[in-house]
Design a protein around this motif. Sequence first.
Motif, PDB file in Angstrom:
ATOM      1  N   ILE A  57       0.890  -1.169   0.000  1.00 53.19           N
ATOM      2  CA  ILE A  57       0.000   0.000   0.000  1.00 53.19           C
ATOM      3  C   ILE A  57       0.919   1.207   0.000  1.00 53.19           C
ATOM      4  N   ASN A  58       1.124   1.768  -1.145  1.00 51.26           N
ATOM      5  CA  ASN A  58       2.263   2.636  -1.407  1.00 51.26           C
ATOM      6  C   ASN A  58       1.986   4.112  -1.111  1.00 51.26           C
ATOM      7  N   ASN A  59       0.909   4.641  -1.677  1.00 52.09           N
ATOM      8  CA  ASN A  59       0.620   6.069  -1.573  1.00 52.09           C
ATOM      9  C   ASN A  59      -0.886   6.278  -1.403  1.00 52.09           C
ATOM     10  N   PRO A  60      -1.432   5.932  -0.228  1.00 46.80           N
ATOM     11  CA  PRO A  60      -2.878   5.977  -0.054  1.00 46.80           C
ATOM     12  C   PRO A  60      -3.408   7.397   0.121  1.00 46.80           C
ATOM     13  N   SER A  61      -4.587   7.653  -0.451  1.00 41.34           N
ATOM     14  CA  SER A  61      -5.282   8.917  -0.202  1.00 41.34           C
ATOM     15  C   SER A  61      -6.218   8.798   1.003  1.00 41.34           C
ATOM     16  N   PHE A  62      -6.600   7.565   1.323  1.00 42.98           N
ATOM     17  CA  PHE A  62      -7.423   7.299   2.501  1.00 42.98           C
ATOM     18  C   PHE A  62      -7.107   5.895   2.988  1.00 42.98           C
ATOM     19  N   ALA A  63      -7.066   5.731   4.307  1.00 43.71           N
ATOM     20  CA  ALA A  63      -6.869   4.407   4.888  1.00 43.71           C
ATOM     21  C   ALA A  63      -7.625   4.335   6.203  1.00 43.71           C
ATOM     22  N   SER A  64      -8.169   3.171   6.496  1.00 40.10           N
ATOM     23  CA  SER A  64      -8.865   2.968   7.766  1.00 40.10           C
ATOM     24  C   SER A  64      -8.529   1.584   8.308  1.00 40.10           C
ATOM     25  N   LYS A  65      -8.679   1.456   9.619  1.00 39.10           N
ATOM     26  CA  LYS A  65      -8.330   0.195  10.259  1.00 39.10           C
ATOM     27  C   LYS A  65      -9.226  -0.001  11.481  1.00 39.10           C
ATOM     28  N   ILE A  66      -9.718  -1.210  11.636  1.00 38.70           N
ATOM     29  CA  ILE A  66     -10.489  -1.595  12.814  1.00 38.70           C
ATOM     30  C   ILE A  66      -9.750  -2.745  13.481  1.00 38.70           C
TER      31      ILE A  66
ATOM     32  N   PHE B  48      -7.927  -0.222  -4.748  1.00 40.88           N
ATOM     33  CA  PHE B  48      -8.585  -0.228  -3.451  1.00 40.88           C
ATOM     34  C   PHE B  48      -8.340  -1.581  -2.808  1.00 40.88           C
ATOM     35  N   SER B  49      -7.830  -1.574  -1.561  1.00 45.30           N
ATOM     36  CA  SER B  49      -7.478  -2.808  -0.860  1.00 45.30           C
ATOM     37  C   SER B  49      -8.366  -3.019   0.355  1.00 45.30           C
ATOM     38  N   ASN B  50      -8.720  -4.281   0.595  1.00 47.13           N
ATOM     39  CA  ASN B  50      -9.441  -4.697   1.798  1.00 47.13           C
ATOM     40  C   ASN B  50      -8.748  -5.925   2.363  1.00 47.13           C
ATOM     41  N   ILE B  51      -8.426  -5.896   3.638  1.00 43.38           N
ATOM     42  CA  ILE B  51      -7.829  -7.048   4.316  1.00 43.38           C
ATOM     43  C   ILE B  51      -8.637  -7.324   5.578  1.00 43.38           C
ATOM     44  N   ILE B  52      -9.060  -8.562   5.741  1.00 38.52           N
ATOM     45  CA  ILE B  52      -9.784  -8.997   6.932  1.00 38.52           C
ATOM     46  C   ILE B  52      -9.025 -10.184   7.523  1.00 38.52           C
ATOM     47  N   ARG B  53      -8.671 -10.063   8.783  1.00 39.20           N
ATOM     48  CA  ARG B  53      -7.921 -11.109   9.473  1.00 39.20           C
ATOM     49  C   ARG B  53      -8.619 -11.432  10.792  1.00 39.20           C
ATOM     50  N   TYR B  54      -8.917 -12.723  11.016  1.00 34.72           N
ATOM     51  CA  TYR B  54      -9.550 -13.160  12.264  1.00 34.72           C
ATOM     52  C   TYR B  54      -8.716 -14.278  12.872  1.00 34.72           C
ATOM     53  N   GLN B  55      -8.497 -14.208  14.193  1.00 36.12           N
ATOM     54  CA  GLN B  55      -7.801 -15.250  14.932  1.00 36.12           C
ATOM     55  C   GLN B  55      -8.629 -15.678  16.128  1.00 36.12           C
ATOM     56  N   ASN B  56      -8.638 -16.968  16.391  1.00 34.37           N
ATOM     57  CA  ASN B  56      -9.264 -17.507  17.588  1.00 34.37           C
ATOM     58  C   ASN B  56      -8.201 -18.219  18.408  1.00 34.37           C
ATOM     59  N   PHE B  57      -8.038 -17.773  19.664  1.00 37.22           N
ATOM     60  CA  PHE B  57      -7.047 -18.351  20.563  1.00 37.22           C
ATOM     61  C   PHE B  57      -7.770 -19.323  21.490  1.00 37.22           C
ATOM     62  N   ILE B  58      -7.729 -20.586  21.122  1.00 39.80           N
ATOM     63  CA  ILE B  58      -8.458 -21.600  21.871  1.00 39.80           C
ATOM     64  C   ILE B  58      -7.893 -21.719  23.279  1.00 39.80           C
TER      65      ILE B  58
ATOM     66  N   LYS C  93     -10.586 -14.138  23.733  1.00 37.73           N
ATOM     67  CA  LYS C  93     -10.107 -15.328  23.039  1.00 37.73           C
ATOM     68  C   LYS C  93     -10.020 -15.147  21.528  1.00 37.73           C
ATOM     69  N   SER C  94     -10.120 -13.922  21.057  1.00 37.75           N
ATOM     70  CA  SER C  94     -10.134 -13.718  19.611  1.00 37.75           C
ATOM     71  C   SER C  94      -9.571 -12.349  19.267  1.00 37.75           C
ATOM     72  N   ARG C  95      -9.298 -12.180  17.975  1.00 31.04           N
ATOM     73  CA  ARG C  95      -8.801 -10.892  17.484  1.00 31.04           C
ATOM     74  C   ARG C  95      -9.267 -10.714  16.043  1.00 31.04           C
ATOM     75  N   LEU C  96      -9.730  -9.486  15.720  1.00 36.15           N
ATOM     76  CA  LEU C  96     -10.197  -9.148  14.380  1.00 36.15           C
ATOM     77  C   LEU C  96      -9.452  -7.904  13.898  1.00 36.15           C
ATOM     78  N   TYR C  97      -8.879  -7.991  12.699  1.00 37.58           N
ATOM     79  CA  TYR C  97      -8.095  -6.899  12.114  1.00 37.58           C
ATOM     80  C   TYR C  97      -8.661  -6.622  10.725  1.00 37.58           C
ATOM     81  N   LEU C  98      -9.133  -5.384  10.493  1.00 32.95           N
ATOM     82  CA  LEU C  98      -9.671  -4.984   9.188  1.00 32.95           C
ATOM     83  C   LEU C  98      -8.928  -3.746   8.703  1.00 32.95           C
ATOM     84  N   LEU C  99      -8.446  -3.788   7.487  1.00 32.92           N
ATOM     85  CA  LEU C  99      -7.694  -2.683   6.895  1.00 32.92           C
ATOM     86  C   LEU C  99      -8.240  -2.398   5.507  1.00 32.92           C
TER      87      LEU C  99
END
Length: 743
Positions: free
Chosen positions: A338-347, A385-395, A353-359
């Motif tokens: 993601i080299n030269n963004p005009s807008f970026a957001s992250k949640i 336009f890029s979308n990344i969704i990452r979910y982890q569950n820590f059992i 026991k879990s983690r959610l990462y959205l970019l």
Amino acid sequence: MNLKTLLLIFLCTYSFSQENILNLNKADESKFVLDGILSDNELENSVELEIIYEHEPGYNISPSYKTTGYMIYTDTFLYVGFKAYRDEVVASIHPRDNRSLFDDDFANIHLETYGDARNNIGLTSNLYGSQADGIRVESTGYSGHDSGWTLDANFDFKSLGRYTDFGYEVEFIIPFSVIPFPSGNNQRWKINLSTFYRDITKQGAKSRVYSSKQDRDNTCKLCQIDHTIVMNDIKIEKNFDLLPYISSNLSGERTKYYDRINFLTPNLEYGIGANIELSKNLSLEATINPDFSQVEADATKIDINSPTAINYPEKRPFFNRGIDAMDYALDVFYSRSINNPSFASKILNQGKKSRLYLLSAFDEETPYLVPTQHESFSGVGGKSFSNIIRYQNFINSNAQIGVLSSNRSYEGGAYGNLFGVDALFKISNIWKFELEYFVNSNKEPIADWIESDKKFGDYTVRLDGEKISGSALYAEIRRETENWRSFIQYTDLSAGFRSDNGFITENDLKKYSFWHSHYQFPNSELLKNYRISIRQDFEYNQNNDLSRSNFQAYIQLLTVLNTNILYNYEYNFVKTHLDAKFEDFTNHWIRMSTRPSSFLNFSLFYTWGPDISYRDLKLGDRENINFSVEVTVNNNFRIKPSISYSAIKELDGDDFYFKGYIGRLDLRYQFTNDLNLRFISEYNDFSKKFFFQPLVSWTPNPDTIFYIGGNQNAIQDFPDYNSPHYVVNKSQIFLKFQYLFGL
């Protein structure tokens, strides 16, 4: 016994260290003043924790010097103090996260706030209040060589210390608002206090001493924390931060050596970012017209004999926050794509026991990378336009699973989609299994971003709208004990596999790796520890044609004056590139680092023996040298010259396929922890260019920054210019002011 019962037993198998509960006392905030002095008033009712286990060079032995930690908390922060009893103390002033700090005497705090071994938070300070902070995840490095630590994360804690008649002391104030932890006013965190110092009673060896015991027969390094602190009725403050910035630069160049530099109209940029904590677990971060410029200039890497693209580490704070969630063995995510963004957001949502990462990000200038079996091809194109969704569950601390969905869409209907799953299982104390699997579906743009007429399989490298799909598999099983460490890795990348938001430089391969190491820890005057390792790699393409096969042997030892020596022997049975095939040749490398005194640090990497000149498809005599010296002139001033040399010479002649070097000089004067003046100069013999950058920067916290500086580029390659002297062809002056407002 049925399958459900077996699974339950497996998931409930823990490898915790012995847990010791420390119920901390609560105090009024008015008692604490950050002045570097551990006063009786501040330490009243604090809980003491002795730092008594030397992990290196010894193994859970009593250290040569005493260190005591003190812990207490208030409504809004955790207070930790250290008293370090020493005969000699080495410390100077450093910029934040500069690795030179780790050559000093320093105190360190490890926190595991979720109790599921997802990561460790590390907070470091020396007596001057020079800081580093980072995140540790489970490592996948060869035989544990990779510690899993990264300094990418930033936590705005406070620290300061002082010299004393017994050695030194340092105090930390860690606001609850800057540390991620589960929601709730009552908290239980695992904590491990440590200190590093040069032990003059052991020939200057660098000693690492902790409050928790080390278990070398345990693959889970994040689980080895013996103490849990309990803090009740704390206040959780929801952060709302605004980060506006303004920046400007003035650039110019000359095309003839006798011309003046023609400067363009000054460029003015401004934008704003916001970080909102909706709860302690959930935060939203967004930025409009962000300025993702970085202060430090990347040290140029030699790429003349690299058939694939070279990546650089991420230094932009927006992307580094929460980045440990994107830790993969396969480079399916690379934030600098993601080299030269005009807008970026992250949640970022971090639950118990879990983690959610959205970019999400709009990129104005999109890098594009086409991997093949032996080469990669890259270019820079238009908007995406890029979308990344990452979910982890820590059992639990021994089992975690995750999913990833990544998409990049381009103007004209092109796209790159990727979906994957991953898992990490610690089967027992000594066994660990890791798995990653991804599938991709891509439609290339029709564009001139990459100019090449080459083909791979049925596809072209040129971007002509082709649809391509593929898959990737990575699996590793690892066994680690105190003296024996082994792993088996399997990597399978189909000919169509790529990741538009990642950094995949090769595909069409199936690779098998086998590694076995033997460790010994004599901890004698001349030899602190050593290891002997062997490794065998087999690499095939998807048609099962052998492309590479080699055997490697390693010898590593730690001796006096913190001298670490690693030697590698490699025998290549087969090594191919494109249509060329080479057999039965040997090469070597040696890496050495040493710190013979408190003010001098050396590092050397030397490679020799036959290797392929990829541009010429010939086997030649290779020689690579990387050498650097760091001199601490006084507490404020450091000098670091370095040189990287690379050459391949004809085996039967005196001509070179290529030869050159890059020399770099870094001068830094640190007025305070926040304010420094730096000069970087670099000469690139391959491109015949000289680069110079002066810079003044002020960084009172990880997000607030002011800097002013310039770049000067000089060349000899002007028309009708015959002088040996270099003349500036490009010049730039730049400044930036960014300030964090906490509302």
